[in-house]
Design an enzyme around this catalytic site. Structure first.
Site, PDB file in Angstrom:
ATOM      1  N   SER A   1       0.829  -1.210   0.000  1.00  0.00           N
ATOM      2  CA  SER A   1       0.000   0.000   0.000  1.00  0.00           C
ATOM      3  C   SER A   1       0.866   1.263   0.000  1.00  0.00           C
ATOM      4  O   SER A   1       1.760   1.421   0.840  1.00  0.00           O
ATOM      5  CB  SER A   1      -0.897  -0.030   1.246  1.00  0.00           C
ATOM      6  OG  SER A   1      -1.129   1.269   1.736  1.00  0.00           O
TER       7      SER A   1
HETATM    8  N1  LIG Z   1      -7.829   6.834   2.952  1.00  0.00           N
HETATM    9  C1  LIG Z   1      -7.095   5.771   3.576  1.00  0.00           C
HETATM   10  C2  LIG Z   1      -7.048   4.595   2.645  1.00  0.00           C
HETATM   11  C3  LIG Z   1      -7.153   3.343   3.399  1.00  0.00           C
HETATM   12  C4  LIG Z   1      -7.150   2.170   2.443  1.00  0.00           C
HETATM   13  O1  LIG Z   1      -7.964   2.105   1.508  1.00  0.00           O
HETATM   14  N2  LIG Z   1      -6.217   1.254   2.691  1.00  0.00           N
HETATM   15  C5  LIG Z   1      -6.088   0.109   1.832  1.00  0.00           C
HETATM   16  C6  LIG Z   1      -4.630  -0.076   1.474  1.00  0.00           C
HETATM   17  S1  LIG Z   1      -4.055   1.334   0.558  1.00  0.00           S
HETATM   18  C7  LIG Z   1      -6.576  -1.111   2.582  1.00  0.00           C
HETATM   19  O2  LIG Z   1      -6.349  -1.263   3.752  1.00  0.00           O
HETATM   20  N3  LIG Z   1      -7.272  -1.993   1.873  1.00  0.00           N
HETATM   21  C8  LIG Z   1      -7.757  -3.216   2.414  1.00  0.00           C
HETATM   22  C9  LIG Z   1      -9.208  -3.442   2.166  1.00  0.00           C
HETATM   23  O3  LIG Z   1      -9.865  -2.556   1.593  1.00  0.00           O
HETATM   24  O4  LIG Z   1      -9.710  -4.504   2.554  1.00  0.00           O
HETATM   25  C10 LIG Z   1      -5.669   6.225   3.940  1.00  0.00           C
HETATM   26  O5  LIG Z   1      -5.111   7.079   3.240  1.00  0.00           O
HETATM   27  O6  LIG Z   1      -5.140   5.728   4.923  1.00  0.00           O
END
Ligand SMILES: N[C@@H](CCC(=O)N[C@@H](CS)C(=O)NCC(=O)O)C(=O)O
Length: 146
Positions: A15
């Site tokens: 990420s």
């Molecule tokens: N707006 C959040 C984004 C959070 C996000 O979407 N994280 C993703 C990784 S970039 C995640 O944890 N995805 C796992 C899922 O959606 O199950 C930030 O900038 O921290």
């Protein structure tokens, strides 16, 4: 910082948001430990992690019991709570506002489009899935436009 525990960062380096936190912690020599949470294994959805972040997303920061999510908020918190050089998040309101202006733009634009490019160009092929060339082309065009 004296008397302060190392911050704990829950990350998956696939990420971009998580990589930004790690780079910031390292660059500013902020004492920290990393808890690796593998998104591909669904580890962000365990009951234990959900207690930490009910939205089941990474990154998460824990600083002396204070739990914070959202990479933008985490970076600005670290810049404010730790004695990092002023250029990261200037105290002068106009200069700070320029940083906020860009991070707001980045979140809704550059980051969204680059994530889409990354998905189509890197992640899907690595997962053995076919990339749709039209979707990749559109993602690249959106990135250039924003
Ligand atoms: N707006 C959040 C984004 C959070 C996000 O979407 N994280 C993703 C990784 S970039 C995640 O944890 N995805 C796992 C899922 O959606 O199950 C930030 O900038 O921290």
């Amino acid at each position: 910082m004296a008397g302060r525990q190392a911050v704990k960062a829950y990350l998956d380096l696939v990420s971009q948001a998580c990589r930004a936190i790690l780079i910031f912690l390292k660059d500013n020599k902020i004492p920290h430990t990393v808890e690796n949470i593998a998104i591909r294994k669904g580890e962000q959805k365990t009951p234990e992690f959900t207690k930490l972040n009910p939205m089941q997303k990474l990154p998460v920061l824990v600083d002396n019991g204070f739990v914070l999510t959202e990479s933008d908020a985490i970076l600005k918190y670290l810049a404010t709570a730790y004695n990092v050089p002023d250029h990261w998040y200037p105290k002068l309101p106009e200069k700070r506002a320029r940083v906020d202006e860009y991070t707001a733009w980045n979140h809704a634009n550059t980051r969204t489009h680059i994530s889409s490019v990354f998905l189509h160009e890197v992640l899907l092929p690595r997962m053995g899935q076919q990339t749709n060339p039209e979707e990749l082309e559109k993602a690249l065009a959106d990135l250039v436009a924003h």
